[in-house]
Design a protein around this motif. Sequence first.
Motif, PDB file in Angstrom:
ATOM      1  N   GLY A  67       0.726  -1.430   0.072  1.00 37.67           N
ATOM      2  CA  GLY A  67       0.146   0.033   0.097  1.00 37.67           C
ATOM      3  C   GLY A  67       0.689   1.071  -0.039  1.00 37.67           C
ATOM      4  N   THR A  68       2.133   1.079  -0.300  1.00 38.62           N
ATOM      5  CA  THR A  68       2.892   2.357  -0.300  1.00 38.62           C
ATOM      6  C   THR A  68       2.707   3.484  -1.478  1.00 38.62           C
ATOM      7  N   LYS A  69       1.985   2.939  -2.367  1.00 40.62           N
ATOM      8  CA  LYS A  69       1.618   3.642  -3.731  1.00 40.62           C
ATOM      9  C   LYS A  69       0.467   3.877  -4.090  1.00 40.62           C
ATOM     10  N   LEU A  70      -0.529   3.349  -3.337  1.00 39.75           N
ATOM     11  CA  LEU A  70      -2.136   3.503  -3.739  1.00 39.75           C
ATOM     12  C   LEU A  70      -2.607   4.382  -4.177  1.00 39.75           C
ATOM     13  N   SER A  71      -2.068   5.759  -3.571  1.00 43.56           N
ATOM     14  CA  SER A  71      -2.669   6.898  -4.003  1.00 43.56           C
ATOM     15  C   SER A  71      -2.044   7.713  -5.217  1.00 43.56           C
ATOM     16  N   TRP A  72      -1.137   6.875  -5.949  1.00 39.34           N
ATOM     17  CA  TRP A  72      -0.426   7.338  -7.242  1.00 39.34           C
ATOM     18  C   TRP A  72      -1.387   7.015  -8.300  1.00 39.34           C
ATOM     19  N   GLY A  73      -1.150   7.852  -9.379  1.00 46.26           N
ATOM     20  CA  GLY A  73      -2.053   7.896 -10.350  1.00 46.26           C
ATOM     21  C   GLY A  73      -3.452   8.516  -9.849  1.00 46.26           C
ATOM     22  N   THR A  74      -4.751   7.971 -10.548  1.00 45.66           N
ATOM     23  CA  THR A  74      -5.967   8.590 -10.305  1.00 45.66           C
ATOM     24  C   THR A  74      -6.671   7.401  -9.725  1.00 45.66           C
ATOM     25  N   ALA A  75      -7.579   7.971  -8.843  1.00 48.20           N
ATOM     26  CA  ALA A  75      -8.511   6.855  -8.040  1.00 48.20           C
ATOM     27  C   ALA A  75      -9.270   6.017  -9.074  1.00 48.20           C
ATOM     28  N   PRO A  76      -9.465   5.081  -8.642  1.00 51.39           N
ATOM     29  CA  PRO A  76     -10.298   3.697  -9.328  1.00 51.39           C
ATOM     30  C   PRO A  76     -11.677   4.188  -9.359  1.00 51.39           C
ATOM     31  N   SER A  77     -12.279   3.889 -10.664  1.00 57.49           N
ATOM     32  CA  SER A  77     -13.747   4.233 -10.698  1.00 57.49           C
ATOM     33  C   SER A  77     -14.702   3.220  -9.933  1.00 57.49           C
ATOM     34  N   SER A  78     -13.929   2.152  -9.433  1.00 58.83           N
ATOM     35  CA  SER A  78     -14.800   1.049  -8.817  1.00 58.83           C
ATOM     36  C   SER A  78     -13.634   0.415  -7.980  1.00 58.83           C
ATOM     37  N   ALA A  79     -13.676  -0.264  -6.828  1.00 56.13           N
ATOM     38  CA  ALA A  79     -12.852  -1.172  -6.279  1.00 56.13           C
ATOM     39  C   ALA A  79     -13.735  -2.031  -5.350  1.00 56.13           C
ATOM     40  N   ASP A  80     -14.277  -2.931  -6.008  1.00 55.71           N
ATOM     41  CA  ASP A  80     -15.158  -3.996  -5.216  1.00 55.71           C
ATOM     42  C   ASP A  80     -14.168  -4.870  -4.481  1.00 55.71           C
TER      43      ASP A  80
END
Length: 418
Positions: A67-80
């Motif tokens: 989880g060290t780079k989970l905020s990189w890029g853009t947020a997912p449109s969905s994460a079931d």
Amino acid sequence: MTTDTLDTAAREALSSACAQVDDPQEHDAVDGVRPGLVVRPSDTDQVAEVMRASAAHGLTVVPRGRGTKLSWGTAPSSADVLLDLSALDRVLDHAAGDLIVATQAGALLADVQRTVGEGGQRLALDETVPGSTVGGVLGANTSGPRRTATGTARDLLIGITMVRADGVVAKAGGRVVKNVAGYDIGKLLIGSGGTLAVITDATFRLHPLPADHRWLSVPVDSPTRALEVAQSVVHSQVVPAAVEVDWAAGSGSVSVLVEGRADGVAGRAEAVRGLLGSDATESTDEPADGAAYPWDVAATGDRRSIALKLTCVLSGLDAVLAAADDTGVTVRGSAGSGVLYAALGPDTPLDDVRTALDRLRRVCGDHGGTAVVVDAPAAVKAAVDVWGPIPAIDLMRRVKDQFDPDHRLSPGRFVGGI
């Protein structure tokens, strides 16, 4: 299906596929998006079962290492489903005689380095974000100072195991350095941010640990001087392992790493001192900031810095540093390979962020590169174009459609909403 709740049938299917299925906690959010369930498989077979169950129930899946780079890029449109790979944490094999290592994707890079270091070898990837896993390094394609000499993960990876969005397990490459059969799927997955397939293990070629090394550094007081120093070293015969620049508020330093045989390092260090001038200092200690990026990787939420990746040809280094001065950006990175990382403070007004990004994109574009927002608070990501112009976007979309036709893997996390 929402990310807040999954129906009973979907939960049961995932529970049958994997021994450990948990409700999400606050820290499980993916750039602010809360997953429906957190699933922790223990091997490739369980990952495949999870992906098959997810496909059968139309669930979106976001892979995670530590989880060290989970905020990189853009947020997912969905994460079931948040697919936690931290249990796939073993170094599978270290064949020291062949200079290769095979490791699961959830293994910490630091643990891999310790294992191969016992045999006098190293995986030539810098740990730019503390606590990174092998899979996270591959997915984000992170690189540090030593890329100047040894390249990036794309140059070191020789084999990979992946699980497709439909649950099919596939392999590419192998355990031989000179492996050229078929398409190099591994290189395609590197930097894809978990949007094409789930990497479960990887095999790399290794390098011997150098017998000696020296860091030499000199202060520079102008972008022109920084370029002159970097060019003099890169175009010399000293074969540097790294040529790093640090720059903030009109001044900085250029640091050069030479490593190898003790007798050779001594002579090359002397040559570097001649190039850097009388103000140069020399040390066997890693610089205080090491391979770290110029932003606080521990910051979260609205306190995150605006983190940028800037690329350019070497001759454009002075122009990029001058633009950084004009926009209040701090820069650190590999001058020798034209890959720089930059930061603006979290309290920077949005108008100033836009101005800085526009200026940097123009300058980097004029010198053969790009400027991308790696990470930023949600309000900043919503207000700017994170990725900028992507000439190959149509090709990238076709690749996504081939690997993940239903767009269930990390949807929206990559360029163009891929």
